[in-house]
Design a protein around this motif. Structure first.
Motif, PDB file in Angstrom:
ATOM      1  N   UNK A 151      81.479   7.866  37.818  1.00 10.49           N
ATOM      2  CA  UNK A 151      82.325   8.638  36.903  1.00 10.49           C
ATOM      3  C   UNK A 151      81.584   8.966  35.614  1.00 10.49           C
ATOM      4  N   UNK A 152      80.782   8.033  35.110  1.00 11.41           N
ATOM      5  CA  UNK A 152      80.008   8.320  33.904  1.00 11.41           C
ATOM      6  C   UNK A 152      79.002   9.439  34.164  1.00 11.41           C
ATOM      7  N   UNK A 153      78.441   9.472  35.372  1.00  8.84           N
ATOM      8  CA  UNK A 153      77.549  10.575  35.736  1.00  8.84           C
ATOM      9  C   UNK A 153      78.262  11.906  35.714  1.00  8.84           C
ATOM     10  N   UNK A 154      79.529  11.924  36.167  1.00  5.50           N
ATOM     11  CA  UNK A 154      80.334  13.154  36.113  1.00  5.50           C
ATOM     12  C   UNK A 154      80.604  13.537  34.662  1.00  5.50           C
ATOM     13  N   UNK A 208      87.322  -3.842  44.264  1.00  2.00           N
ATOM     14  CA  UNK A 208      85.951  -4.330  44.125  1.00  2.00           C
ATOM     15  C   UNK A 208      84.954  -3.189  43.956  1.00  2.00           C
ATOM     16  N   UNK A 209      85.368  -1.944  44.248  1.00  3.28           N
ATOM     17  CA  UNK A 209      84.497  -0.773  44.082  1.00  3.28           C
ATOM     18  C   UNK A 209      84.474  -0.268  42.641  1.00  3.28           C
ATOM     19  N   UNK A 210      85.258  -0.856  41.759  1.00  2.00           N
ATOM     20  CA  UNK A 210      85.515  -0.254  40.449  1.00  2.00           C
ATOM     21  C   UNK A 210      84.260  -0.037  39.620  1.00  2.00           C
ATOM     22  N   UNK A 211      83.376  -1.022  39.557  1.00  2.00           N
ATOM     23  CA  UNK A 211      82.191  -0.873  38.708  1.00  2.00           C
ATOM     24  C   UNK A 211      81.292   0.244  39.214  1.00  2.00           C
ATOM     25  N   UNK A 212      81.073   0.295  40.525  1.00  2.38           N
ATOM     26  CA  UNK A 212      80.241   1.368  41.088  1.00  2.38           C
ATOM     27  C   UNK A 212      80.931   2.708  40.872  1.00  2.38           C
ATOM     28  N   UNK A 213      82.261   2.717  40.986  1.00  2.00           N
ATOM     29  CA  UNK A 213      83.004   3.944  40.721  1.00  2.00           C
ATOM     30  C   UNK A 213      82.846   4.405  39.283  1.00  2.00           C
ATOM     31  N   UNK A 214      82.810   3.451  38.350  1.00  2.00           N
ATOM     32  CA  UNK A 214      82.628   3.801  36.936  1.00  2.00           C
ATOM     33  C   UNK A 214      81.244   4.370  36.685  1.00  2.00           C
ATOM     34  N   UNK A 247      74.223   8.289  48.940  1.00  2.00           N
ATOM     35  CA  UNK A 247      74.475   6.875  49.143  1.00  2.00           C
ATOM     36  C   UNK A 247      75.832   6.535  48.567  1.00  2.00           C
ATOM     37  N   UNK A 248      76.065   5.281  48.284  1.00  2.00           N
ATOM     38  CA  UNK A 248      77.380   4.856  47.813  1.00  2.00           C
ATOM     39  C   UNK A 248      77.764   5.557  46.508  1.00  2.00           C
ATOM     40  N   UNK A 249      76.858   5.566  45.507  1.00  2.00           N
ATOM     41  CA  UNK A 249      77.174   6.198  44.230  1.00  2.00           C
ATOM     42  C   UNK A 249      77.362   7.707  44.410  1.00  2.00           C
ATOM     43  N   UNK A 250      76.511   8.331  45.208  1.00  4.84           N
ATOM     44  CA  UNK A 250      76.623   9.769  45.436  1.00  4.84           C
ATOM     45  C   UNK A 250      77.928  10.148  46.119  1.00  4.84           C
ATOM     46  N   UNK A 251      78.335   9.362  47.118  1.00  2.00           N
ATOM     47  CA  UNK A 251      79.599   9.652  47.793  1.00  2.00           C
ATOM     48  C   UNK A 251      80.780   9.487  46.845  1.00  2.00           C
ATOM     49  N   UNK A 252      80.730   8.454  45.998  1.00  2.00           N
ATOM     50  CA  UNK A 252      81.801   8.268  45.021  1.00  2.00           C
ATOM     51  C   UNK A 252      81.827   9.408  44.014  1.00  2.00           C
ATOM     52  N   UNK A 253      80.648   9.890  43.596  1.00  2.00           N
ATOM     53  CA  UNK A 253      80.594  11.027  42.675  1.00  2.00           C
ATOM     54  C   UNK A 253      81.222  12.263  43.318  1.00  2.00           C
ATOM     55  N   UNK A 254      80.936  12.486  44.608  1.00  4.78           N
ATOM     56  CA  UNK A 254      81.519  13.630  45.315  1.00  4.78           C
ATOM     57  C   UNK A 254      83.042  13.503  45.400  1.00  4.78           C
ATOM     58  N   UNK A 255      83.527  12.288  45.661  1.00  7.40           N
ATOM     59  CA  UNK A 255      84.976  12.074  45.734  1.00  7.40           C
ATOM     60  C   UNK A 255      85.628  12.291  44.371  1.00  7.40           C
ATOM     61  N   UNK A 256      84.983  11.849  43.311  1.00 13.73           N
ATOM     62  CA  UNK A 256      85.523  12.043  41.971  1.00 13.73           C
ATOM     63  C   UNK A 256      85.579  13.528  41.613  1.00 13.73           C
ATOM     64  N   UNK A 257      84.503  14.243  41.864  1.00 17.39           N
ATOM     65  CA  UNK A 257      84.486  15.678  41.574  1.00 17.39           C
ATOM     66  C   UNK A 257      85.579  16.397  42.345  1.00 17.39           C
ATOM     67  N   UNK A 258      85.760  16.042  43.603  1.00 19.59           N
ATOM     68  CA  UNK A 258      86.802  16.659  44.426  1.00 19.59           C
ATOM     69  C   UNK A 258      88.186  16.317  43.894  1.00 19.59           C
ATOM     70  N   UNK A 259      88.362  15.055  43.453  1.00 13.88           N
ATOM     71  CA  UNK A 259      89.656  14.637  42.910  1.00 13.88           C
ATOM     72  C   UNK A 259      90.009  15.423  41.656  1.00 13.88           C
TER      73      UNK A 259
END
Length: 720
Positions: free
Chosen positions: A160-163, A151-157, A180-192
């Motif tokens: 990811x587009x920001x990255x 269910x997180x996929x759209x926010x994750x996308x 916030x939620x988008x910022x934390x996901x961006x940090x996780x993506x960059x780390x991944x």
């Protein structure tokens, strides 16, 4: 089924019982398991809805200007109904969910019933027990990924587009402002992807919550510039992703300060963007905006029609971004466990929003759904107060409840004493219940055939998109209904032929919504022309205004283009004035915009059999604030003018004949008479409009053959 909706007029939230959506040819029906509340976006929408009309106008001055222009051109009454219909339309919340596919459209190839999918898209992936989602807004969920995480996929996308817009290269060190939620996901993506991340936020608890950060800084507590300079190899970080949400320009200013020379800034969040020129100029920084989940967003051809972009031309579309996010989750490179701060059952959705709106401490709020036991039909019966008894009252079923139907047609129908709206059909069901309750109907549905089959319905009104007009009208006529179909009645000669055959063999009547001939200004001109002994000349100028190039009306298959879809109105009025059939047309006009799917600008000269002529100028090149419709008729040393069908001493009202056309059609039904517009006139108007399109394309005069009705098929430009 239930859907979480907001009344945009009052701001009130409700779990509304609505009919289950119908599956389109390129979509799937999804039994929702989880949906994610995008607290920032949805909270902003709720706060806007809670504002007064004045507050909404201040928040959206662009829309307020449109209302003012519409009132100037269309009159106060028409504008009021239009604005009221938009405010009354319930707004479904949510745009990121997961669930099991329970039905598949005929053209869908990627999914089967039972598949677990993640879904995105406002008004598609909503907080609802069942959602209809186009194929390109769904992705398969890999094995090992839970429905909750999916269910997180759209926010994750979005993150990811920001990255991707930042375009970080291996080894670069990146800062994220706003956790916030988008910022934390961006940090996780960059780390991944192997990038060291500096997390920055004004809230110390949010900074502490992100395990993937190599360094952190709290605004107003730490020396953020010093930390960023130390974190970067030399002179600051290589790039910054701004995921904050604030009217302030401070995030943009801070990004400029902590970036090294020739660094990059990618803006994902809704922030102030008054860029400090000196900082960005001296460092020669790149400033980039990230749009939603990626390429394809807001493109109707991609999202609604399922036309994908070639991977060689567009590597990362919104769908591919969604799939890539899920891949990282499935591989264990992104852990979402710590992001779920609260889980509510869908029945407790209002409690979840109360918690968010009242300042609760949260990160990711998810709604959990019970599995739907079986697929429902698309009909929802509504409780109704006892109806007044009126002799010969006509029961009306309305198919289509878009802006025009809710703002114009439904108010017009409800104003006629002999008509009673009994049923409403919409494509998705999201607005059906609100419309049904407003007009006290018996039932609402997402399956228009429910209305066509219902023995209690006398008159079917068709107000869908143009490609369905003929199909539904034919079906209703064959079912023995009287039919009022909005213009155009058909998009081509094949559809027109089928419609004529259905009307001529049916008990019911066919009426087309050429309302202008029923207006008081048009009737006055017709009365003046009735006793004339010579032909007239008419000039009809339509200052149509522009629409986006991906608007459905421009699509040759769905809308037919503006010439077929709208110019037919004006052909009908000239034919009505003349009481004579068109005999020849010639059309020309600039092909602008050059990349428009169908032609939009035309000047057409229509010659009629009685010698009269009418010149129709339909243009998108004028000033929207000027009159939209201007009619001049010259005859017998006299001239008469209609300016936007304005009435009243001050011209504050507009009378385009909508109420009169329904009143006269109701009278014809009750008294066993023919429809107010004859079948031959309806056909002549369509054929003339097709001829205008042909003349414009071929740059030649098109002759229209005389009409006769011994057969039922259409040959060339006339009947056999």
């Amino acid at each position: 089924m239930r859907q979480l909706q907001q009344d945009f007029s009052s701001g009130e939230l409700q779990l509304a019982e609505i009919p289950q959506p119908r599956t389109s040819s390129n979509g799937v029906l999804v039994d929702t398991r989880y949906s994610l509340v995008s607290a920032g976006t949805e909270r902003a929408m709720i706060e806007l809805a809670n504002k007064t009309l004045l507050g909404k106008a201040k928040e959206r001055p662009d829309l307020a200007k449109q209302v003012i222009n519409k009132a100037r051109n269309d009159g106060l009454r028409s504008t009021y109904h239009s604005v009221r219909s938009r405010l009354d339309k319930p707004l479904p919340l949510g745009y990121s969910c997961s669930g099991r596919v329970i039905d598949v459209g005929d053209d869908v190839t990627e999914f089967s019933e039972g598949d677990l999918v993640a879904c995105g898209g406002a008004e598609y992936a909503t907080h609802a027990e069942v959602n209809h989602v186009p194929e390109n807004l769904c992705v398969s969920v890999p094995d090992g990924v839970s429905p909750r995480d999916a269910a997180f996929t759209t926010i994750g996308a979005i993150a990811l587009q920001g990255v991707r817009r930042l375009e970080p290269t291996p080894g670069e060190r990146i800062a994220v402002i706003g956790l916030g939620l988008v910022g934390q996901l961006a940090a996780k993506l960059l780390s991944a992807y192997g990038h060291p991340v500096l997390g920055i936020d004004i809230d110390e608890s949010k900074v502490a919550a992100v395990d993937e950060l190599e360094a952190s800084a709290v605004i107003e507590q730490d020396n953020v510039e010093y930390i960023a300079e130390s974190f970067g190899d030399e002179g600051g970080v290589d790039g910054v992703i701004i995921a904050a949400a604030t009217d302030s320009d401070e995030p943009v200013e801070l990004a400029g300060k902590i970036c090294r020379e020739r660094g990059r800034v990618s803006v994902v969040g809704d922030v102030g963007m008054d860029i400090p020129r000196s900082e960005y100029y001296e460092k020669e920084l790149d400033f980039r905006l990230s749009r939603s989940y990626g390429p394809g967003r807001y493109d109707r051809s991609y999202e609604e029609k399922g036309l994908d972009y070639p991977i060689g031309q567009v590597r990362w579309t919104e769908n591919r971004n969604m799939a890539e996010f899920l891949r990282l989750v499935g591989d264990g490179r992104i852990d979402l466990e710590g992001l779920v701060s609260h889980t509510y059952s869908f029945g407790e959705a209002l409690d979840a929003y109360d918690f968010i709106l009242n300042g609760g401490d949260y990160t990711g709020v998810v709604l959990e759904y019970e599995r739907q036991p079986e697929r429902e039909n698309g009909r929802l019966d509504l409780e109704s107060v006892p109806k007044r008894s009126v002799s010969n009252e006509i029961s009306v079923g309305v198919i289509g409840a878009g802006t025009f139907a809710t703002g114009t047609l439904l108010p017009a129908i409800s104003s006629v004493d002999d008509l009673s709206i009994a049923a409403v059909a919409t494509a998705t069901g999201g607005s059906a219940r609100a419309v049904g309750e407003k007009y006290d109907v018996d039932f609402v549905t997402t399956d228009y055939e429910e209305i066509v089959r219902d023995d209690g319905i006398d008159l079917v009104v068709v107000a869908t998109r143009h490609d369905l007009h003929a199909e539904i009208a034919v079906s209703a006529l064959e079912a023995g209904k009287d039919v009022h179909v909005e213009k155009p009645p058909a998009l081509d000669r094949e559809e027109l032929s089928a419609l004529v055959e259905a009307e001529r063999s049916a008990d019911g009547r066919l009426m087309v919504g050429y309302n202008r001939r029923f207006s008081d200004p048009a009737r006055e001109i017709a009365d003046e022309l009735a006793g004339r002994e010579t032909p007239f000349m008419a000039q009809y100028r339509i200052n149509a205004g522009s629409v986006p190039l991906d608007h459905w009306t421009l699509d040759p298959e769905e809308g037919g283009g503006r010439i077929v879809g709208e110019v037919c109105h004006f052909v009908d009025l000239i034919q009505y004035f003349a009481e004579s059939s068109p005999s020849r047309v010639y059309a020309c006009g600039p092909a602008v915009p050059e990349d428009s799917p169908t032609r939009q600008n035309v000047q057409a000269t229509v010659e009629l059999e009685d010698g009269s002529t009418g010149v129709i100028t339909y243009t998108t090149l004028g000033d929207d604030s000027d009159d939209k419709e201007h009619v001049e008729v010259f005859h017998g040393e006299r001239s008469t003018t209609i300016r936007d069908f304005k009435t009243g001493r001050l011209g504050l009202n507009q009378a385009k004949g909508f109420e009169s056309e329904f009143r006269e059609f109701a009278s014809a039904i009750q008294n066993g008479q023919s429809a107010p517009i004859g079948l031959e006139e309806i056909v002549q108007t369509s054929l003339t409009t097709f001829a205008i399109r042909e003349s414009l394309t071929e740059s030649e005069v098109v002759e229209l053959s005389p009409m006769s009705f011994p057969g039922t098929s259409i040959e060339g430009r006339g009947f056999d």
